[in-house]
Design a protein around this motif. Structure first.
Motif, PDB file in Angstrom:
ATOM      1  N   ARG A 194       0.842  -1.197   0.000  1.00 18.11           N
ATOM      2  CA  ARG A 194       0.000   0.000   0.000  1.00 18.11           C
ATOM      3  C   ARG A 194       0.877   1.247   0.000  1.00 18.11           C
ATOM      4  NH1 ARG A 194      -4.407  -1.314   4.679  1.00 18.11           N
ATOM      5  NH2 ARG A 194      -5.256  -3.217   3.783  1.00 18.11           N
ATOM      6  N   SER A 195       0.327   2.312  -0.538  1.00 19.23           N
ATOM      7  CA  SER A 195       1.064   3.568  -0.570  1.00 19.23           C
ATOM      8  C   SER A 195       1.309   4.078   0.843  1.00 19.23           C
ATOM      9  CB  SER A 195       0.268   4.605  -1.357  1.00 19.23           C
ATOM     10  OG  SER A 195       0.880   5.877  -1.215  1.00 19.23           O
ATOM     11  N   VAL A 196       2.494   4.619   1.082  1.00 13.00           N
ATOM     12  CA  VAL A 196       2.798   5.169   2.398  1.00 13.00           C
ATOM     13  C   VAL A 196       2.943   6.689   2.336  1.00 13.00           C
ATOM     14  CG1 VAL A 196       3.906   3.057   3.221  1.00 13.00           C
ATOM     15  CG2 VAL A 196       5.288   4.820   2.110  1.00 13.00           C
ATOM     16  N   SER A 197       2.487   7.285   1.243  1.00 10.39           N
ATOM     17  CA  SER A 197       2.666   8.726   1.077  1.00 10.39           C
ATOM     18  C   SER A 197       1.970   9.538   2.168  1.00 10.39           C
ATOM     19  CB  SER A 197       2.194   9.167  -0.305  1.00 10.39           C
ATOM     20  OG  SER A 197       0.900   8.697  -0.570  1.00 10.39           O
ATOM     21  N   ASN A 198       0.914   9.002   2.752  1.00 12.41           N
ATOM     22  CA  ASN A 198       0.222   9.708   3.832  1.00 12.41           C
ATOM     23  C   ASN A 198       0.425   9.024   5.178  1.00 12.41           C
ATOM     24  OD1 ASN A 198      -0.965  11.787   2.233  1.00 12.41           O
ATOM     25  ND2 ASN A 198      -2.409  10.285   1.454  1.00 12.41           N
ATOM     26  N   ASP A 199       1.397   8.162   5.235  1.00 15.58           N
ATOM     27  CA  ASP A 199       1.642   7.384   6.455  1.00 15.58           C
ATOM     28  C   ASP A 199       2.815   7.987   7.230  1.00 15.58           C
ATOM     29  OD1 ASP A 199       2.122   5.497   8.392  1.00 15.58           O
ATOM     30  OD2 ASP A 199       1.891   3.785   7.042  1.00 15.58           O
ATOM     31  N   GLN A 200       2.480   8.733   8.278  1.00 14.46           N
ATOM     32  CA  GLN A 200       3.526   9.409   9.054  1.00 14.46           C
ATOM     33  C   GLN A 200       4.414   8.419   9.803  1.00 14.46           C
ATOM     34  OE1 GLN A 200       3.961  12.735   8.896  1.00 14.46           O
ATOM     35  NE2 GLN A 200       2.221  12.855   7.487  1.00 14.46           N
ATOM     36  N   GLY A 201       3.908   7.228  10.058  1.00 11.58           N
ATOM     37  CA  GLY A 201       4.659   6.254  10.844  1.00 11.58           C
ATOM     38  C   GLY A 201       5.477   5.289   9.996  1.00 11.58           C
ATOM     39  N   SER A 202       5.496   5.530   8.703  1.00 11.26           N
ATOM     40  CA  SER A 202       6.244   4.619   7.834  1.00 11.26           C
ATOM     41  C   SER A 202       7.743   4.901   7.909  1.00 11.26           C
ATOM     42  CB  SER A 202       5.760   4.763   6.391  1.00 11.26           C
ATOM     43  OG  SER A 202       6.110   6.042   5.897  1.00 11.26           O
ATOM     44  N   VAL A 203       8.516   3.904   7.583  1.00 13.48           N
ATOM     45  CA  VAL A 203       9.968   4.077   7.571  1.00 13.48           C
ATOM     46  C   VAL A 203      10.529   3.556   6.256  1.00 13.48           C
ATOM     47  CG1 VAL A 203      10.313   3.973  10.060  1.00 13.48           C
ATOM     48  CG2 VAL A 203      10.293   1.859   8.747  1.00 13.48           C
ATOM     49  N   GLN A 204      11.632   4.151   5.836  1.00 16.34           N
ATOM     50  CA  GLN A 204      12.324   3.708   4.635  1.00 16.34           C
ATOM     51  C   GLN A 204      13.800   3.618   4.965  1.00 16.34           C
ATOM     52  OE1 GLN A 204      11.385   5.926   1.049  1.00 16.34           O
ATOM     53  NE2 GLN A 204       9.489   6.654   1.951  1.00 16.34           N
ATOM     54  N   PHE A 205      14.415   2.538   4.547  1.00 14.22           N
ATOM     55  CA  PHE A 205      15.840   2.398   4.811  1.00 14.22           C
ATOM     56  C   PHE A 205      16.464   1.510   3.746  1.00 14.22           C
ATOM     57  CE2 PHE A 205      13.385  -0.706   7.155  1.00 14.22           C
ATOM     58  CZ  PHE A 205      14.047  -1.911   6.951  1.00 14.22           C
ATOM     59  N   PRO A 206      17.749   1.722   3.478  1.00 15.90           N
ATOM     60  CA  PRO A 206      18.409   0.888   2.477  1.00 15.90           C
ATOM     61  C   PRO A 206      18.592  -0.531   2.989  1.00 15.90           C
ATOM     62  CG  PRO A 206      19.986   2.398   3.482  1.00 15.90           C
ATOM     63  CD  PRO A 206      18.629   2.756   4.011  1.00 15.90           C
ATOM     64  N   CYS A 207      18.504  -1.487   2.103  1.00 10.26           N
ATOM     65  CA  CYS A 207      18.698  -2.888   2.472  1.00 10.26           C
ATOM     66  C   CYS A 207      20.098  -3.083   3.062  1.00 10.26           C
ATOM     67  CB  CYS A 207      18.520  -3.753   1.234  1.00 10.26           C
ATOM     68  SG  CYS A 207      18.962  -5.483   1.507  1.00 10.26           S
ATOM     69  N   PRO A 208      20.187  -3.666   4.259  1.00  9.30           N
ATOM     70  CA  PRO A 208      21.491  -3.896   4.873  1.00  9.30           C
ATOM     71  C   PRO A 208      22.344  -4.909   4.115  1.00  9.30           C
ATOM     72  CG  PRO A 208      19.702  -4.167   6.470  1.00  9.30           C
ATOM     73  CD  PRO A 208      19.084  -4.103   5.107  1.00  9.30           C
TER      74      PRO A 208
END
Ligand SMILES: [Zn+2]
Length: 54
Positions: free
Chosen positions: A9-23
């Motif tokens: 689902r789109s997270v454009s309006n999700d303040q609690g979402s996180v994005q991080f590069p794959c370790p």
């Protein structure tokens, strides 16, 4: 559009979402919505070598 790696689902309006590069590969960006984080949903990097949450 940025979508959650678990729920797709789109997270454009999700303040609690996180994005991080794959370790593992460092090339893909893993996106987790607040919903997926709360539910502890499993996610896998598109590279196939990293699975969380851990
Ligand atoms: Zn990866």
């Amino acid at each position: 559009m940025t979508v959650c790696n678990s729920t797709k689902r789109s997270v454009s309006n999700d303040q609690g979402s996180v994005q991080f590069p794959c370790p593992k590969c460092g090339k893909q960006t893993i996106v987790r919505s607040s919903e997926a984080r709360k539910a502890g949903l499993k996610y896998t990097c598109p590279c196939g070598e990293f699975t969380g949450p851990n």
